[in-house]
Design a protein around this motif. Sequence first.
Motif, short mmCIF file in Angstrom:
data_model
loop_
_atom_site.label_atom_id
_atom_site.label_comp_id
_atom_site.label_asym_id
_atom_site.label_seq_id
_atom_site.Cartn_x
_atom_site.Cartn_y
_atom_site.Cartn_z
N GLN A 1 0.98 -1.03 -0.03
CA GLN A 1 -0.01 -0.03 -0.06
C GLN A 1 0.86 1.12 0.05
O GLN A 1 1.76 1.27 0.93
CB GLN A 1 -0.87 0.07 1.23
N LYS A 2 0.57 2.18 -0.90
CA LYS A 2 1.34 3.38 -0.92
C LYS A 2 0.72 4.40 0.03
O LYS A 2 -0.39 4.37 0.41
CB LYS A 2 1.25 4.12 -2.33
N PRO A 3 1.46 5.16 0.69
CA PRO A 3 3.03 5.27 0.66
C PRO A 3 3.87 3.90 1.25
O PRO A 3 3.09 3.67 2.21
CB PRO A 3 3.45 6.47 1.51
N VAL A 4 4.81 3.54 0.49
CA VAL A 4 5.41 2.28 1.05
C VAL A 4 6.51 2.53 2.18
O VAL A 4 7.34 3.39 1.84
CB VAL A 4 6.09 1.93 -0.21
N ARG A 5 6.43 1.86 3.12
CA ARG A 5 7.53 1.84 4.29
C ARG A 5 8.56 1.23 3.75
O ARG A 5 8.33 0.01 3.18
CB ARG A 5 6.78 1.39 5.50
N PRO A 6 9.73 1.73 3.79
CA PRO A 6 11.03 0.82 3.45
C PRO A 6 10.99 -0.67 3.99
O PRO A 6 11.36 -1.56 3.43
CB PRO A 6 12.19 1.67 4.07
N SER A 7 10.62 -0.63 5.31
CA SER A 7 10.58 -2.06 6.05
C SER A 7 9.77 -2.98 5.29
O SER A 7 10.06 -4.11 5.11
CB SER A 7 10.43 -1.90 7.30
#
Lengths: 144, 279
Positions: B246-252
Amino acid sequence: MTTNDKNADPLRILLVEDSIESMNLTKSILNDLGITQIFAAKNGSEAFDLIGSLDGEDFIDLVLCDWHMPVMNGMELLRQIRTSYPDLLFVMITGQADHSSVAEAKAFGVSGFIKKPFSPDELGKKLDVASRIISHRKLEALVS
Amino acid sequence: METDASEFSQALVNLVINARDAMPRGGCIKITSRVVELDEEFAAMHQKLSAGRFVEVAVKDNGIGIDEDTLKHIFEPFFTTKDQGKGTGLGLAMVYGFAQNSQGSVEVESTLEAGTTFKIYLPAVDQIPQTVVAEVEKENLGQGETILLVEDDPPLLELTREMLTSLGYNVLTASDGFEAMEVEAAHGSEIDLVLSDVVMPSISGFEVAAIMRETRPDMKFVFMSGYPNRAGISNENVPDNCQFLQKPVRPSHLAQALRIELDRAGTHAPGCSSYGNKL
Protein backbone atom coordinates in the motif's frame (compact mmCIF):
# COMPACT_ATOMS: atom_id res chain seq x y z
CA MET A 1 6.74 -8.35 -39.17
CA THR A 2 9.06 -6.86 -36.65
CA THR A 3 7.94 -8.76 -33.64
CA ASN A 4 9.71 -11.68 -32.03
CA ASP A 5 6.39 -13.45 -32.16
CA LYS A 6 6.43 -14.60 -35.74
CA ASN A 7 2.90 -15.98 -35.42
CA ALA A 8 1.40 -12.61 -34.51
CA ASP A 9 -0.83 -10.87 -37.04
CA PRO A 10 0.86 -8.01 -38.90
CA LEU A 11 0.25 -4.67 -37.22
CA ARG A 12 -2.18 -2.22 -38.79
CA ILE A 13 -0.81 1.24 -38.17
CA LEU A 14 -2.25 4.71 -38.57
CA LEU A 15 0.56 7.17 -39.21
CA VAL A 16 -0.32 10.80 -38.46
CA GLU A 17 2.24 13.29 -39.75
CA ASP A 18 1.95 16.68 -41.45
CA SER A 19 5.37 16.66 -43.11
CA ILE A 20 5.34 14.79 -46.40
CA GLU A 21 9.06 14.04 -46.11
CA SER A 22 8.71 12.60 -42.61
CA MET A 23 5.61 10.68 -43.64
CA ASN A 24 7.40 9.06 -46.58
CA LEU A 25 10.49 8.29 -44.53
CA THR A 26 8.49 6.65 -41.74
CA LYS A 27 6.41 4.68 -44.25
CA SER A 28 9.60 3.44 -45.82
CA ILE A 29 10.98 2.34 -42.44
CA LEU A 30 7.69 0.62 -41.63
CA ASN A 31 7.78 -1.19 -44.96
CA ASP A 32 11.33 -2.32 -44.27
CA LEU A 33 10.13 -3.62 -40.91
CA GLY A 34 7.51 -5.69 -42.70
CA ILE A 35 4.54 -3.44 -41.99
CA THR A 36 2.40 -3.04 -45.08
CA GLN A 37 -0.98 -2.10 -43.66
CA ILE A 38 -0.36 1.58 -43.13
CA PHE A 39 -3.08 4.23 -43.00
CA ALA A 40 -2.04 7.86 -43.27
CA ALA A 41 -3.44 11.18 -42.09
CA LYS A 42 -1.84 14.61 -42.19
CA ASN A 43 -3.37 15.97 -38.99
CA GLY A 44 -5.33 14.90 -35.94
CA SER A 45 -8.72 15.81 -37.32
CA GLU A 46 -8.20 13.76 -40.48
CA ALA A 47 -6.91 10.88 -38.36
CA PHE A 48 -9.90 10.92 -36.06
CA ASP A 49 -12.31 10.88 -39.01
CA LEU A 50 -10.39 8.01 -40.56
CA ILE A 51 -10.48 5.97 -37.34
CA GLY A 52 -14.22 6.54 -37.16
CA SER A 53 -14.66 5.09 -40.63
CA LEU A 54 -12.96 1.81 -39.68
CA ASP A 55 -14.45 -1.05 -37.74
CA GLY A 56 -14.18 -4.78 -37.13
CA GLU A 57 -11.23 -6.45 -38.81
CA ASP A 58 -10.38 -3.22 -40.61
CA PHE A 59 -9.65 -1.45 -37.35
CA ILE A 60 -6.12 -0.30 -36.63
CA ASP A 61 -3.84 -1.66 -33.88
CA LEU A 62 -1.70 1.39 -33.28
CA VAL A 63 -1.58 5.13 -33.86
CA LEU A 64 1.89 6.52 -34.53
CA CYS A 65 1.44 10.25 -34.28
CA ASP A 66 3.56 13.37 -34.59
CA TRP A 67 3.12 15.84 -31.74
CA HIS A 68 3.04 19.19 -33.53
CA MET A 69 0.63 19.48 -36.46
CA PRO A 70 -1.76 22.10 -37.81
CA VAL A 71 -5.56 21.81 -37.46
CA MET A 72 -5.39 19.25 -34.64
CA ASN A 73 -2.13 18.35 -32.88
CA GLY A 74 -1.13 15.00 -31.42
CA MET A 75 -2.18 15.85 -27.88
CA GLU A 76 -5.69 16.82 -28.93
CA LEU A 77 -6.01 13.71 -31.10
CA LEU A 78 -4.88 11.59 -28.14
CA ARG A 79 -7.49 13.25 -25.91
CA GLN A 80 -10.25 12.59 -28.43
CA ILE A 81 -9.15 9.01 -29.06
CA ARG A 82 -9.14 8.19 -25.35
CA THR A 83 -12.78 9.22 -25.00
CA SER A 84 -13.88 6.91 -27.83
CA TYR A 85 -11.18 4.22 -28.04
CA PRO A 86 -9.65 3.83 -24.57
CA ASP A 87 -7.62 0.72 -25.45
CA LEU A 88 -6.14 1.82 -28.76
CA LEU A 89 -2.35 1.98 -28.54
CA PHE A 90 -1.00 5.45 -29.17
CA VAL A 91 2.71 6.19 -29.62
CA MET A 92 3.61 9.86 -29.75
CA ILE A 93 6.51 11.01 -31.92
CA THR A 94 8.32 13.73 -29.98
CA GLY A 95 11.00 16.29 -30.68
CA GLN A 96 12.29 18.11 -27.64
CA ALA A 97 9.36 17.42 -25.34
CA ASP A 98 9.52 19.10 -21.95
CA HIS A 99 8.56 17.31 -18.75
CA SER A 100 5.18 19.00 -18.41
CA SER A 101 4.15 18.07 -21.96
CA VAL A 102 5.18 14.47 -21.38
CA ALA A 103 3.24 14.47 -18.11
CA GLU A 104 0.20 15.90 -19.89
CA ALA A 105 0.37 13.21 -22.59
CA LYS A 106 0.61 10.56 -19.90
CA ALA A 107 -2.37 12.02 -18.11
CA PHE A 108 -4.32 11.67 -21.37
CA GLY A 109 -3.26 8.02 -21.64
CA VAL A 110 -0.42 7.92 -24.16
CA SER A 111 1.00 4.41 -24.51
CA GLY A 112 4.56 5.33 -25.36
CA PHE A 113 6.90 7.85 -26.94
CA ILE A 114 9.48 7.74 -29.70
CA LYS A 115 11.97 10.55 -30.09
CA LYS A 116 12.79 12.14 -33.46
CA PRO A 117 14.92 11.33 -35.33
CA PHE A 118 14.47 7.61 -34.78
CA SER A 119 16.29 4.69 -36.35
CA PRO A 120 14.58 1.65 -37.88
CA ASP A 121 15.87 -0.34 -34.91
CA GLU A 122 14.31 2.06 -32.40
CA LEU A 123 10.96 2.02 -34.17
CA GLY A 124 11.17 -1.76 -34.53
CA LYS A 125 11.57 -2.15 -30.78
CA LYS A 126 8.49 0.01 -30.15
CA LEU A 127 6.50 -2.07 -32.59
CA ASP A 128 7.71 -5.29 -30.97
CA VAL A 129 6.28 -4.08 -27.66
CA ALA A 130 3.05 -2.97 -29.35
CA SER A 131 2.77 -6.34 -31.03
CA ARG A 132 3.15 -8.18 -27.73
CA ILE A 133 0.45 -6.04 -26.12
CA ILE A 134 -1.94 -6.47 -29.03
CA SER A 135 -1.39 -10.25 -29.25
CA HIS A 136 -2.04 -10.53 -25.52
CA ARG A 137 -5.21 -8.46 -25.71
CA LYS A 138 -6.54 -10.43 -28.67
CA LEU A 139 -5.93 -13.67 -26.82
CA GLU A 140 -7.61 -12.30 -23.70
CA ALA A 141 -10.61 -11.23 -25.78
CA LEU A 142 -10.89 -14.72 -27.28
CA VAL A 143 -10.71 -16.39 -23.86
CA SER A 144 -13.30 -14.12 -22.34
CA MET B 1 15.58 17.62 2.43
CA GLU B 2 15.96 16.32 5.94
CA THR B 3 14.17 18.31 8.61
CA ASP B 4 11.70 18.06 11.45
CA ALA B 5 8.41 17.25 9.73
CA SER B 6 6.14 18.79 12.37
CA GLU B 7 8.15 22.01 12.55
CA PHE B 8 8.16 22.22 8.77
CA SER B 9 4.38 21.74 8.68
CA GLN B 10 3.92 24.42 11.33
CA ALA B 11 6.14 26.85 9.39
CA LEU B 12 4.12 26.25 6.25
CA VAL B 13 0.83 26.72 8.11
CA ASN B 14 2.09 29.99 9.60
CA LEU B 15 3.03 31.32 6.16
CA VAL B 16 -0.32 30.30 4.68
CA ILE B 17 -2.22 31.95 7.54
CA ASN B 18 -0.22 35.12 6.97
CA ALA B 19 -0.99 34.98 3.26
CA ARG B 20 -4.68 34.48 3.94
CA ASP B 21 -4.76 37.45 6.32
CA ALA B 22 -3.03 39.59 3.69
CA MET B 23 -5.97 39.05 1.32
CA PRO B 24 -9.06 40.42 3.09
CA ARG B 25 -10.95 40.51 -0.21
CA GLY B 26 -9.81 37.03 -1.20
CA GLY B 27 -7.12 36.07 -3.64
CA CYS B 28 -4.74 33.33 -4.58
CA ILE B 29 -2.11 31.52 -2.51
CA LYS B 30 0.48 29.62 -4.48
CA ILE B 31 2.81 27.11 -2.79
CA THR B 32 5.73 25.84 -4.85
CA SER B 33 8.93 23.94 -4.26
CA ARG B 34 12.07 23.41 -6.29
CA VAL B 35 15.72 22.56 -5.87
CA VAL B 36 18.04 25.55 -6.26
CA GLU B 37 21.78 26.07 -6.22
CA LEU B 38 22.73 28.95 -3.89
CA ASP B 39 26.06 30.62 -4.61
CA GLU B 40 28.70 31.98 -2.21
CA GLU B 41 27.45 35.54 -2.63
CA PHE B 42 23.93 34.64 -1.56
CA ALA B 43 25.21 32.51 1.31
CA ALA B 44 27.47 35.30 2.59
CA MET B 45 24.43 37.54 3.02
CA HIS B 46 22.71 35.02 5.27
CA GLN B 47 23.66 33.86 8.71
CA LYS B 48 24.27 30.09 9.04
CA LEU B 49 23.86 29.53 5.29
CA SER B 50 26.50 27.77 3.18
CA ALA B 51 26.54 27.72 -0.58
CA GLY B 52 25.12 24.59 -2.19
CA ARG B 53 21.89 22.81 -3.12
CA PHE B 54 18.77 23.83 -1.27
CA VAL B 55 15.09 23.09 -1.44
CA GLU B 56 13.20 26.34 -1.89
CA VAL B 57 9.63 26.29 -0.60
CA ALA B 58 7.75 29.44 -1.58
CA VAL B 59 4.39 30.73 -0.38
CA LYS B 60 3.10 33.51 -2.61
CA ASP B 61 -0.02 35.59 -2.23
CA ASN B 62 -1.52 38.41 -4.28
CA GLY B 63 -2.68 40.37 -1.27
CA ILE B 64 -2.09 43.87 0.02
CA GLY B 65 1.69 43.56 0.32
CA ILE B 66 4.01 44.74 3.09
CA ASP B 67 5.63 48.17 3.30
CA GLU B 68 9.42 48.57 3.62
CA ASP B 69 9.42 49.60 7.31
CA THR B 70 7.39 46.57 8.28
CA LEU B 71 9.61 44.28 6.24
CA LYS B 72 12.62 45.30 8.35
CA HIS B 73 10.97 43.91 11.50
CA ILE B 74 8.87 41.15 10.02
CA PHE B 75 10.71 38.24 11.65
CA GLU B 76 11.11 39.84 15.08
CA PRO B 77 9.29 38.06 17.91
CA PHE B 78 6.04 39.76 19.02
CA PHE B 79 6.09 42.09 16.02
CA THR B 80 2.64 42.13 14.46
CA THR B 81 0.58 44.38 12.26
CA LYS B 82 -2.61 42.50 13.04
CA ASP B 83 -5.31 43.88 15.31
CA GLN B 84 -5.03 43.13 19.00
CA GLY B 85 -6.09 39.56 19.69
CA LYS B 86 -5.68 38.48 16.08
CA GLY B 87 -1.99 37.77 15.99
CA THR B 88 0.72 36.94 18.51
CA GLY B 89 3.60 38.17 16.41
CA LEU B 90 5.26 34.78 16.84
CA GLY B 91 4.24 33.07 13.60
CA LEU B 92 6.96 34.47 11.35
CA ALA B 93 9.48 34.43 14.18
CA MET B 94 8.87 30.69 14.44
CA VAL B 95 9.39 30.32 10.67
CA TYR B 96 12.65 32.25 10.95
CA GLY B 97 13.82 30.17 13.91
CA PHE B 98 12.92 26.93 12.16
CA ALA B 99 14.83 27.90 9.01
CA GLN B 100 17.89 28.95 11.04
CA ASN B 101 17.87 25.78 13.11
CA SER B 102 17.68 23.75 9.90
CA GLN B 103 20.83 25.43 8.53
CA GLY B 104 18.57 27.22 6.10
CA SER B 105 17.10 30.65 5.65
CA VAL B 106 13.90 32.52 4.99
CA GLU B 107 13.44 35.39 2.54
CA VAL B 108 10.61 37.78 1.90
CA GLU B 109 9.79 39.86 -1.17
CA SER B 110 6.80 42.16 -1.28
CA THR B 111 5.16 44.82 -3.42
CA LEU B 112 2.37 46.96 -2.04
CA GLU B 113 -1.03 46.07 -3.50
CA ALA B 114 0.58 43.27 -5.55
CA GLY B 115 1.47 40.63 -3.02
CA THR B 116 4.13 38.92 -0.96
CA THR B 117 6.33 35.88 -1.36
CA PHE B 118 8.05 34.09 1.50
CA LYS B 119 10.77 31.62 0.54
CA ILE B 120 12.18 29.06 2.94
CA TYR B 121 15.53 27.53 1.96
CA LEU B 122 16.40 24.14 3.46
CA PRO B 123 19.52 22.12 2.66
CA ALA B 124 18.89 19.47 0.02
CA VAL B 125 20.13 15.96 0.76
CA ASP B 126 21.19 13.66 -2.05
CA GLN B 127 20.64 10.39 -0.29
CA ILE B 128 17.83 8.65 1.46
CA PRO B 129 18.33 9.24 5.19
CA GLN B 130 20.17 6.42 6.90
CA THR B 131 17.06 5.83 8.98
CA VAL B 132 15.57 4.16 5.88
CA VAL B 133 18.09 1.37 6.03
CA ALA B 134 18.31 1.45 9.81
CA GLU B 135 14.68 0.44 10.17
CA VAL B 136 15.12 -2.54 7.83
CA GLU B 137 16.19 -5.85 9.30
CA LYS B 138 19.53 -7.00 7.93
CA GLU B 139 18.19 -10.25 6.52
CA ASN B 140 15.71 -8.27 4.42
CA LEU B 141 18.34 -6.20 2.59
CA GLY B 142 19.04 -6.76 -1.10
CA GLN B 143 21.90 -8.90 -2.28
CA GLY B 144 22.65 -7.11 -5.51
CA GLU B 145 19.61 -8.43 -7.37
CA THR B 146 18.22 -6.37 -10.24
CA ILE B 147 14.79 -4.81 -9.87
CA LEU B 148 12.83 -3.27 -12.73
CA LEU B 149 10.94 -0.38 -11.14
CA VAL B 150 7.85 0.79 -13.03
CA GLU B 151 6.23 4.00 -11.77
CA ASP B 152 4.54 6.77 -13.74
CA ASP B 153 4.88 9.46 -11.07
CA PRO B 154 8.40 10.92 -11.65
CA PRO B 155 9.13 12.08 -8.07
CA LEU B 156 7.91 8.75 -6.70
CA LEU B 157 9.96 6.88 -9.28
CA GLU B 158 13.09 8.72 -8.15
CA LEU B 159 12.34 8.30 -4.45
CA THR B 160 11.66 4.58 -4.81
CA ARG B 161 14.75 4.14 -6.98
CA GLU B 162 16.88 5.73 -4.27
CA MET B 163 15.21 3.58 -1.65
CA LEU B 164 15.92 0.39 -3.62
CA THR B 165 19.54 1.42 -4.15
CA SER B 166 19.91 2.08 -0.43
CA LEU B 167 18.50 -1.38 0.26
CA GLY B 168 21.20 -2.97 -1.89
CA TYR B 169 19.52 -3.55 -5.24
CA ASN B 170 20.50 -2.71 -8.79
CA VAL B 171 17.67 -0.75 -10.34
CA LEU B 172 16.34 -0.39 -13.86
CA THR B 173 13.51 2.09 -14.28
CA ALA B 174 10.54 2.59 -16.58
CA SER B 175 8.00 5.39 -16.37
CA ASP B 176 5.06 3.41 -17.81
CA GLY B 177 4.02 -0.07 -18.84
CA PHE B 178 5.09 0.34 -22.45
CA GLU B 179 8.59 1.43 -21.45
CA ALA B 180 8.73 -1.40 -18.91
CA MET B 181 8.35 -3.92 -21.72
CA GLU B 182 11.04 -2.16 -23.73
CA VAL B 183 13.42 -2.39 -20.76
CA GLU B 184 12.48 -6.02 -20.25
CA ALA B 185 13.17 -6.75 -23.90
CA ALA B 186 16.63 -5.21 -23.57
CA HIS B 187 17.57 -6.60 -20.13
CA GLY B 188 15.23 -9.59 -19.73
CA SER B 189 17.55 -12.14 -18.17
CA GLU B 190 19.12 -9.59 -15.79
CA ILE B 191 15.82 -8.74 -14.15
CA ASP B 192 15.10 -10.68 -10.97
CA LEU B 193 11.87 -8.92 -10.03
CA VAL B 194 9.49 -6.23 -11.28
CA LEU B 195 8.28 -3.67 -8.74
CA SER B 196 5.37 -1.90 -10.40
CA ASP B 197 2.63 0.62 -9.88
CA VAL B 198 -0.80 -0.80 -10.71
CA VAL B 199 -2.74 2.04 -12.29
CA MET B 200 -0.82 3.56 -15.19
CA PRO B 201 -1.88 5.11 -18.49
CA SER B 202 -2.77 2.79 -21.36
CA ILE B 203 -1.13 -0.36 -19.93
CA SER B 204 -1.66 -1.30 -16.29
CA GLY B 205 0.85 -3.01 -14.06
CA PHE B 206 -1.28 -6.17 -14.12
CA GLU B 207 -1.25 -6.23 -17.91
CA VAL B 208 2.51 -5.80 -17.90
CA ALA B 209 2.75 -8.83 -15.60
CA ALA B 210 0.48 -10.95 -17.79
CA ILE B 211 2.43 -10.10 -20.95
CA MET B 212 5.88 -10.58 -19.41
CA ARG B 213 4.83 -13.93 -17.99
CA GLU B 214 3.90 -15.16 -21.45
CA THR B 215 7.62 -15.39 -22.16
CA ARG B 216 8.89 -15.61 -18.55
CA PRO B 217 6.29 -17.45 -16.46
CA ASP B 218 8.55 -17.28 -13.41
CA MET B 219 8.95 -13.48 -13.46
CA LYS B 220 8.39 -12.16 -9.95
CA PHE B 221 6.20 -9.15 -9.25
CA VAL B 222 5.56 -6.82 -6.35
CA PHE B 223 2.84 -4.23 -6.90
CA MET B 224 2.43 -0.85 -5.24
CA SER B 225 -0.97 0.77 -5.16
CA GLY B 226 -2.37 3.99 -3.83
CA TYR B 227 -5.84 2.53 -3.64
CA PRO B 228 -7.03 1.85 -0.11
CA ASN B 229 -8.51 -1.50 -1.08
CA ARG B 230 -8.74 -3.81 -4.03
CA ALA B 231 -12.13 -2.43 -4.97
CA GLY B 232 -10.27 0.33 -6.74
CA ILE B 233 -8.43 -2.16 -8.91
CA SER B 234 -9.80 -4.39 -11.64
CA ASN B 235 -10.02 -7.61 -9.63
CA GLU B 236 -10.43 -9.90 -12.60
CA ASN B 237 -6.93 -9.06 -13.81
CA VAL B 238 -5.09 -9.48 -10.53
CA PRO B 239 -2.14 -11.74 -11.35
CA ASP B 240 -1.34 -14.84 -9.31
CA ASN B 241 1.84 -15.09 -7.32
CA CYS B 242 2.63 -11.53 -6.40
CA GLN B 243 2.98 -9.22 -3.45
CA PHE B 244 1.03 -6.02 -2.80
CA LEU B 245 2.18 -2.90 -1.02
CA GLN B 246 0.00 0.00 0.00
CA LYS B 247 1.36 3.42 -0.91
CA PRO B 248 3.00 5.26 0.68
CA VAL B 249 5.41 2.35 1.00
CA ARG B 250 7.42 1.98 4.19
CA PRO B 251 11.02 0.90 3.53
CA SER B 252 10.71 -2.00 5.98
CA HIS B 253 7.57 -3.30 4.24
CA LEU B 254 9.15 -2.89 0.82
CA ALA B 255 12.31 -4.69 1.91
CA GLN B 256 10.32 -7.54 3.44
CA ALA B 257 8.04 -8.01 0.43
CA LEU B 258 10.95 -7.99 -2.00
CA ARG B 259 12.98 -10.42 0.08
CA ILE B 260 10.11 -12.87 0.46
CA GLU B 261 9.33 -12.80 -3.24
CA LEU B 262 12.96 -13.04 -4.31
CA ASP B 263 13.67 -15.91 -1.93
CA ARG B 264 10.61 -17.84 -2.98
CA ALA B 265 11.24 -20.88 -5.15
CA GLY B 266 10.10 -20.84 -8.79
CA THR B 267 6.66 -22.26 -8.15
CA HIS B 268 4.24 -20.26 -6.06
CA ALA B 269 1.11 -20.83 -4.16
CA PRO B 270 -1.73 -19.16 -6.07
CA GLY B 271 -2.92 -15.75 -4.96
CA CYS B 272 -1.31 -12.57 -3.74
CA SER B 273 -0.13 -11.41 -0.35
CA SER B 274 -0.39 -7.92 1.07
CA TYR B 275 2.15 -6.05 3.16
CA GLY B 276 1.81 -2.86 5.08
CA ASN B 277 -1.78 -1.75 5.16
CA LYS B 278 -4.01 -4.45 3.79
CA LEU B 279 -5.36 -3.93 0.33
